[in-house]
Write a protein that holds these residues in place. Structure first.
Motif, PDB file in Angstrom:
ATOM      1  N   GLY A 128       0.804  -1.218   0.000  1.00 51.15           N
ATOM      2  CA  GLY A 128       0.000   0.000   0.000  1.00 51.15           C
ATOM      3  C   GLY A 128       0.834   1.264   0.000  1.00 51.15           C
ATOM      4  O   GLY A 128       0.502   2.237  -0.679  1.00 51.15           O
ATOM      5  N   TYR A 129       1.923   1.268   0.743  1.00 49.51           N
ATOM      6  CA  TYR A 129       2.796   2.449   0.773  1.00 49.51           C
ATOM      7  C   TYR A 129       3.389   2.705  -0.605  1.00 49.51           C
ATOM      8  O   TYR A 129       3.405   3.830  -1.086  1.00 49.51           O
ATOM      9  CB  TYR A 129       3.935   2.252   1.790  1.00 49.51           C
ATOM     10  N   ARG A 130       3.858   1.656  -1.219  1.00 49.63           N
ATOM     11  CA  ARG A 130       4.459   1.785  -2.552  1.00 49.63           C
ATOM     12  C   ARG A 130       3.424   2.238  -3.584  1.00 49.63           C
ATOM     13  O   ARG A 130       3.682   3.120  -4.399  1.00 49.63           O
ATOM     14  CB  ARG A 130       5.075   0.445  -2.953  1.00 49.63           C
ATOM     15  N   LEU A 131       2.242   1.628  -3.533  1.00 49.54           N
ATOM     16  CA  LEU A 131       1.187   1.977  -4.491  1.00 49.54           C
ATOM     17  C   LEU A 131       0.805   3.456  -4.384  1.00 49.54           C
ATOM     18  O   LEU A 131       0.700   4.148  -5.402  1.00 49.54           O
ATOM     19  CB  LEU A 131      -0.047   1.097  -4.270  1.00 49.54           C
ATOM     20  N   VAL A 132       0.603   3.948  -3.174  1.00 46.96           N
ATOM     21  CA  VAL A 132       0.222   5.350  -2.980  1.00 46.96           C
ATOM     22  C   VAL A 132       1.356   6.268  -3.433  1.00 46.96           C
ATOM     23  O   VAL A 132       1.116   7.275  -4.105  1.00 46.96           O
ATOM     24  CB  VAL A 132      -0.181   5.616  -1.513  1.00 46.96           C
ATOM     25  N   ALA A 133       2.590   5.908  -3.107  1.00 45.50           N
ATOM     26  CA  ALA A 133       3.735   6.725  -3.527  1.00 45.50           C
ATOM     27  C   ALA A 133       3.826   6.820  -5.046  1.00 45.50           C
ATOM     28  O   ALA A 133       4.235   7.844  -5.590  1.00 45.50           O
ATOM     29  CB  ALA A 133       5.031   6.149  -2.967  1.00 45.50           C
ATOM     30  N   GLU A 134       3.406   5.756  -5.727  1.00 41.68           N
ATOM     31  CA  GLU A 134       3.443   5.725  -7.195  1.00 41.68           C
ATOM     32  C   GLU A 134       2.178   6.297  -7.834  1.00 41.68           C
ATOM     33  O   GLU A 134       2.031   6.269  -9.047  1.00 41.68           O
ATOM     34  CB  GLU A 134       3.656   4.283  -7.671  1.00 41.68           C
ATOM     35  N   GLY A 135       1.243   6.791  -7.011  1.00 43.69           N
ATOM     36  CA  GLY A 135       0.008   7.361  -7.539  1.00 43.69           C
ATOM     37  C   GLY A 135      -0.992   6.323  -8.000  1.00 43.69           C
ATOM     38  O   GLY A 135      -1.909   6.637  -8.761  1.00 43.69           O
ATOM     39  N   ARG A 136      -0.844   5.104  -7.527  1.00 43.15           N
ATOM     40  CA  ARG A 136      -1.748   4.011  -7.910  1.00 43.15           C
ATOM     41  C   ARG A 136      -2.743   3.743  -6.789  1.00 43.15           C
ATOM     42  O   ARG A 136      -2.564   4.171  -5.658  1.00 43.15           O
ATOM     43  CB  ARG A 136      -0.924   2.764  -8.230  1.00 43.15           C
ATOM     44  N   ASP A 137      -3.802   3.023  -7.105  1.00 41.66           N
ATOM     45  CA  ASP A 137      -4.832   2.717  -6.118  1.00 41.66           C
ATOM     46  C   ASP A 137      -4.504   1.422  -5.390  1.00 41.66           C
ATOM     47  O   ASP A 137      -3.721   0.594  -5.869  1.00 41.66           O
ATOM     48  CB  ASP A 137      -6.201   2.614  -6.794  1.00 41.66           C
ATOM     49  N   LEU A 138      -5.130   1.235  -4.256  1.00 41.54           N
ATOM     50  CA  LEU A 138      -4.968   0.005  -3.493  1.00 41.54           C
ATOM     51  C   LEU A 138      -5.757  -1.116  -4.156  1.00 41.54           C
ATOM     52  O   LEU A 138      -6.773  -0.877  -4.818  1.00 41.54           O
ATOM     53  CB  LEU A 138      -5.464   0.215  -2.056  1.00 41.54           C
ATOM     54  N   TYR A 139      -5.310  -2.340  -3.939  1.00 43.74           N
ATOM     55  CA  TYR A 139      -6.000  -3.500  -4.498  1.00 43.74           C
ATOM     56  C   TYR A 139      -7.306  -3.781  -3.745  1.00 43.74           C
ATOM     57  O   TYR A 139      -7.469  -3.363  -2.592  1.00 43.74           O
ATOM     58  CB  TYR A 139      -5.100  -4.736  -4.443  1.00 43.74           C
ATOM     59  N   TRP A 140      -8.194  -4.519  -4.375  1.00 43.73           N
ATOM     60  CA  TRP A 140      -9.513  -4.813  -3.799  1.00 43.73           C
ATOM     61  C   TRP A 140      -9.405  -5.511  -2.448  1.00 43.73           C
ATOM     62  O   TRP A 140     -10.274  -5.363  -1.593  1.00 43.73           O
ATOM     63  CB  TRP A 140     -10.351  -5.673  -4.756  1.00 43.73           C
ATOM     64  N   TRP A 141      -8.343  -6.281  -2.253  1.00 47.90           N
ATOM     65  CA  TRP A 141      -8.187  -7.063  -1.034  1.00 47.90           C
ATOM     66  C   TRP A 141      -7.567  -6.261   0.123  1.00 47.90           C
ATOM     67  O   TRP A 141      -7.481  -6.752   1.233  1.00 47.90           O
ATOM     68  CB  TRP A 141      -7.359  -8.315  -1.291  1.00 47.90           C
ATOM     69  N   HIS A 142      -7.103  -5.034  -0.149  1.00 48.62           N
ATOM     70  CA  HIS A 142      -6.523  -4.219   0.927  1.00 48.62           C
ATOM     71  C   HIS A 142      -7.618  -3.936   1.951  1.00 48.62           C
ATOM     72  O   HIS A 142      -8.746  -3.592   1.584  1.00 48.62           O
ATOM     73  CB  HIS A 142      -5.958  -2.909   0.368  1.00 48.62           C
ATOM     74  N   PRO A 143      -7.316  -4.084   3.242  1.00 50.28           N
ATOM     75  CA  PRO A 143      -8.346  -3.856   4.270  1.00 50.28           C
ATOM     76  C   PRO A 143      -9.031  -2.493   4.198  1.00 50.28           C
ATOM     77  O   PRO A 143     -10.207  -2.388   4.538  1.00 50.28           O
ATOM     78  CB  PRO A 143      -7.569  -4.005   5.587  1.00 50.28           C
ATOM     79  N   LEU A 144      -8.341  -1.459   3.738  1.00 47.10           N
ATOM     80  CA  LEU A 144      -8.994  -0.150   3.610  1.00 47.10           C
ATOM     81  C   LEU A 144     -10.049  -0.150   2.512  1.00 47.10           C
ATOM     82  O   LEU A 144     -11.001   0.623   2.568  1.00 47.10           O
ATOM     83  CB  LEU A 144      -7.956   0.949   3.324  1.00 47.10           C
ATOM     84  N   VAL A 145      -9.890  -1.004   1.515  1.00 47.24           N
ATOM     85  CA  VAL A 145     -10.858  -1.087   0.417  1.00 47.24           C
ATOM     86  C   VAL A 145     -11.951  -2.095   0.749  1.00 47.24           C
ATOM     87  O   VAL A 145     -13.136  -1.824   0.596  1.00 47.24           O
ATOM     88  CB  VAL A 145     -10.154  -1.469  -0.910  1.00 47.24           C
ATOM     89  N   SER A 146     -11.531  -3.271   1.218  1.00 51.26           N
ATOM     90  CA  SER A 146     -12.492  -4.353   1.477  1.00 51.26           C
ATOM     91  C   SER A 146     -13.241  -4.180   2.791  1.00 51.26           C
ATOM     92  O   SER A 146     -14.330  -4.721   2.951  1.00 51.26           O
ATOM     93  CB  SER A 146     -11.768  -5.700   1.508  1.00 51.26           C
ATOM     94  N   GLY A 147     -12.619  -3.469   3.730  1.00 50.86           N
ATOM     95  CA  GLY A 147     -13.226  -3.342   5.049  1.00 50.86           C
ATOM     96  C   GLY A 147     -12.991  -4.560   5.924  1.00 50.86           C
ATOM     97  O   GLY A 147     -13.575  -4.683   7.000  1.00 50.86           O
ATOM     98  N   ASP A 148     -12.130  -5.467   5.477  1.00 52.94           N
ATOM     99  CA  ASP A 148     -11.908  -6.724   6.185  1.00 52.94           C
ATOM    100  C   ASP A 148     -10.417  -7.062   6.178  1.00 52.94           C
ATOM    101  O   ASP A 148      -9.815  -7.212   5.114  1.00 52.94           O
ATOM    102  CB  ASP A 148     -12.700  -7.826   5.488  1.00 52.94           C
TER     103      ASP A 148
END
Length: 150
Positions: free
Chosen positions: A92-112
């Protein structure tokens, strides 16, 4: 539609402590021992976990004191995200630094918090503690992880 989530509107430097910590998806891959080829800089992944990594939860057993217990533990900062070559491409840190979105399975996206494990991205139940392996045998534990870049 509501406001955009913080990771789409803030840089890593702009995040507060809670937002920063929540970017960790809980995969546990940053807590694995890695081998670096001194000539090429190539990183080889192992399934050998830091002695503080809980192999099932993929979380540090003593996060607040980890750097005192494990002196070479790196306390990740926004500046380091862009310079550390071994952060997983799914991080997640790398993705945000690169201007990309988090994957569907990331807890911030999935809520789980379990979706990172259900998606097979984490190291859950696939590691051995560094306390059980002699350093000279680390090469015997090389593995490839999902999403790993060549």
């Amino acid at each position: 539609m509501g406001p955009k989530p913080f990771w789409k509107t803030k840089t890593l430097d702009e995040m507060n402590a809670a937002e920063w910590e929540s970017l960790c998806d809980g995969c546990g891959r940053c807590c694995l021992n890695k081998l670096e080829d001194w000539d090429t800089g190539e990183i080889a992944w192992t399934n050998i976990a830091c002695r503080l990594l809980d192999g099932h939860t993929c979380r540090c057993k003593d996060y607040p004191n980890r750097q005192a217990i494990v002196p070479d533990c790196i306390g990740l900062t926004p500046d380091q995200v862009e310079t550390i070559p071994w952060l997983p491409p799914t991080c997640g840190y790398r993705l945000v630094a690169e201007g990309r979105d988090l994957y569907w399975w990331h807890p911030l996206v999935s809520g789980d918090a379990d979706t990172v494990h259900e998606a097979g991205v984490s190291v859950r139940d696939r590691t051995i503690s560094e306390t059980d392996v002699e350093v000279e045998n680390f090469e015997d534990y090389l593995v490839e992880w999902p999403g790993e870049e060549a």
